[in-house]
Scaffold this active site. Sequence first.
Site, PDB file in Angstrom:
ATOM      1  N   HIS A  84       0.940  -1.173  -0.090  1.00 15.81           N
ATOM      2  CA  HIS A  84       0.060  -0.186   0.025  1.00 15.81           C
ATOM      3  C   HIS A  84       0.756   1.096  -0.079  1.00 15.81           C
ATOM      4  O   HIS A  84       1.741   1.462   0.633  1.00 15.81           O
ATOM      5  CB  HIS A  84      -1.085  -0.150   1.259  1.00 15.81           C
ATOM      6  N   ASP A 163     -15.330   2.575   6.816  1.00 13.33           N
ATOM      7  CA  ASP A 163     -14.263   3.408   6.519  1.00 13.33           C
ATOM      8  C   ASP A 163     -14.806   4.235   5.029  1.00 13.33           C
ATOM      9  O   ASP A 163     -14.561   5.478   5.279  1.00 13.33           O
ATOM     10  CB  ASP A 163     -12.944   2.824   5.962  1.00 13.33           C
ATOM     11  N   ARG A 170     -14.911  12.705   6.462  1.00 10.57           N
ATOM     12  CA  ARG A 170     -13.563  13.410   6.928  1.00 10.57           C
ATOM     13  C   ARG A 170     -13.065  14.313   5.657  1.00 10.57           C
ATOM     14  O   ARG A 170     -12.800  15.518   6.053  1.00 10.57           O
ATOM     15  CB  ARG A 170     -12.594  12.463   6.944  1.00 10.57           C
ATOM     16  N   SER A 185      -8.172   4.075   8.753  1.00 10.81           N
ATOM     17  CA  SER A 185      -8.837   3.953   7.356  1.00 10.81           C
ATOM     18  C   SER A 185      -7.940   2.944   6.580  1.00 10.81           C
ATOM     19  O   SER A 185      -8.474   1.970   5.909  1.00 10.81           O
ATOM     20  CB  SER A 185      -8.798   5.475   7.075  1.00 10.81           C
ATOM     21  N   LYS A 189      -8.789  -1.642   5.867  1.00 10.84           N
ATOM     22  CA  LYS A 189      -8.906  -2.113   4.652  1.00 10.84           C
ATOM     23  C   LYS A 189      -7.900  -3.288   4.226  1.00 10.84           C
ATOM     24  O   LYS A 189      -8.177  -4.303   3.467  1.00 10.84           O
ATOM     25  CB  LYS A 189      -8.817  -1.205   3.508  1.00 10.84           C
TER      26      LYS A 189
HETATM   27  N1  URA Z   1      -5.781   6.842   2.211  1.00  8.31           N
HETATM   28  C1  URA Z   1      -6.777   6.180   3.031  1.00  8.31           C
HETATM   29  O1  URA Z   1      -7.329   5.002   2.463  1.00  8.31           O
HETATM   30  N2  URA Z   1      -7.355   6.796   3.965  1.00  8.31           N
HETATM   31  C2  URA Z   1      -6.948   7.800   4.605  1.00  8.31           C
HETATM   32  O2  URA Z   1      -7.319   8.454   5.814  1.00  8.31           O
HETATM   33  C3  URA Z   1      -5.897   8.469   3.891  1.00  8.31           C
HETATM   34  C4  URA Z   1      -5.167   7.884   3.035  1.00  8.31           C
END
Ligand code: URA
Length: 435
Positions: A84, A163, A170, A185, A189
């Site tokens: 990621h 999320d 947000r 967040s 995932k």
């Molecule tokens: N990427 C995400 O998936 N969530 C965040 O809060 C910031 C970047």
Amino acid sequence: MADFHITDCIRKTKEGIPLTTEEIRSLVRGVTDNSIHKYQLSAWLMAVCLRGMTDRETIDLTLAMRDSGDVLSWDLDAPVTDKHSTGGIGDKTTLILAPIAAACGVYMPKMSGRGLGFTGGTIDKLESIPGFCTELTEQKFRETVSKVGFAVCRQTANLAPADKKLYALRDVTETVDSIPLICASIMSKKLATGTDHILLDVKVGSGAFMKNDANAKELARLMRIAAEHDHRSCTAVLTDMDRPLGFCVGNALEVQEAISVLAGDLDSVLGQFCITLAAELLTMAGVCDAASAAARAEQAIRSGEALERLRRMIEAQGGDPHVTEHPDLLKLSPCSRVLKAPADGYIAVMQSEEIGRASVLLGAGRMAADEEIDFGAGIRLHVTRGDAVRAGEPLMTMYAAKESQLDEAEAVLRSAVRITPDAPAPQPLIHSIEK
Ligand code: URA
């Protein structure tokens, strides 16, 4: 179970009193089933932004968000990995790293997002390939991973749905830049995807969420303890985003650049960077020792096996596989303009955030989630930070559908580059590796 009141959570977080595990679980349940008002959630999010959360609260929030939807598990005959990036400009590493990993015998089921704002997204990049489909059924996703070694699809609607709802709030309440919220967040995932080993590329600098090393290290620390709490191994690489990664920014352009690395361009900064990431991934997954991992990753490219994995993945997902041999099948936008150096000197600054903004003006990105993008738009850089240039030499080429977009982007790009008489101090691409 004690009665749950969101107002108690808002007050406690506002006063710096940690929420209990049960309160956090109830809050996430209320987000998922829409039983908590958005204005109250917004107040709580702002309280988190201002007061922070303890490590234990952050892990509780991450795990509760992971469990708000489907949690995948994999039954494959080799390590299952994920990667990621916290988001950057010109970041096409997934397109290079996943085929290398597959060629080296580890699986990578990759769920990715679209670009939003000035940072790009892997899904948009892949959709620049004619016919490529990023919306896969779970069966097709699993089948492709098992046959090819990797697949890339959009996050399914039921992966960490809490999320999605919290992120949407947000985004419009100025509460994105909270380290515990970003950790929860991202990691909810990643953990819901169910892989055993997670490589995190935490970007630091002007074109990243984390503007300095201290914040990036704190985010990496939290994400690693969340992963370890869920019995996954996790390495975080902190990488520089004060300049774009590689020489291309824009969807088709970035796929072309990724193909050129997989076709053997190993000496480039991008090529070497991807080898370093691949070596970390292979070592963490236990398929190589640290001493031989980089050579193994390079071999996957030199043998042509990594490019072949990309070709097979594109074919499996409905795209035109010939692009791996003929990257010019990826069409660039019809209008182009070259920006030239105004003076002799050295490239001291190549501001990635501004370059990302210019790419959006050219049509390569979107400011709102439902905007269309132009896959052929973007910027090809001819120089990078530290290079010597002479007045009149090309700095970059812009591509867009309309001349007016080139005019707007040119104004932004002119302020993104600073040329100085002396060479700037070198700035390493990799700041640190946390494992
Ligand atoms: N990427 C995400 O998936 N969530 C965040 O809060 C910031 C970047």
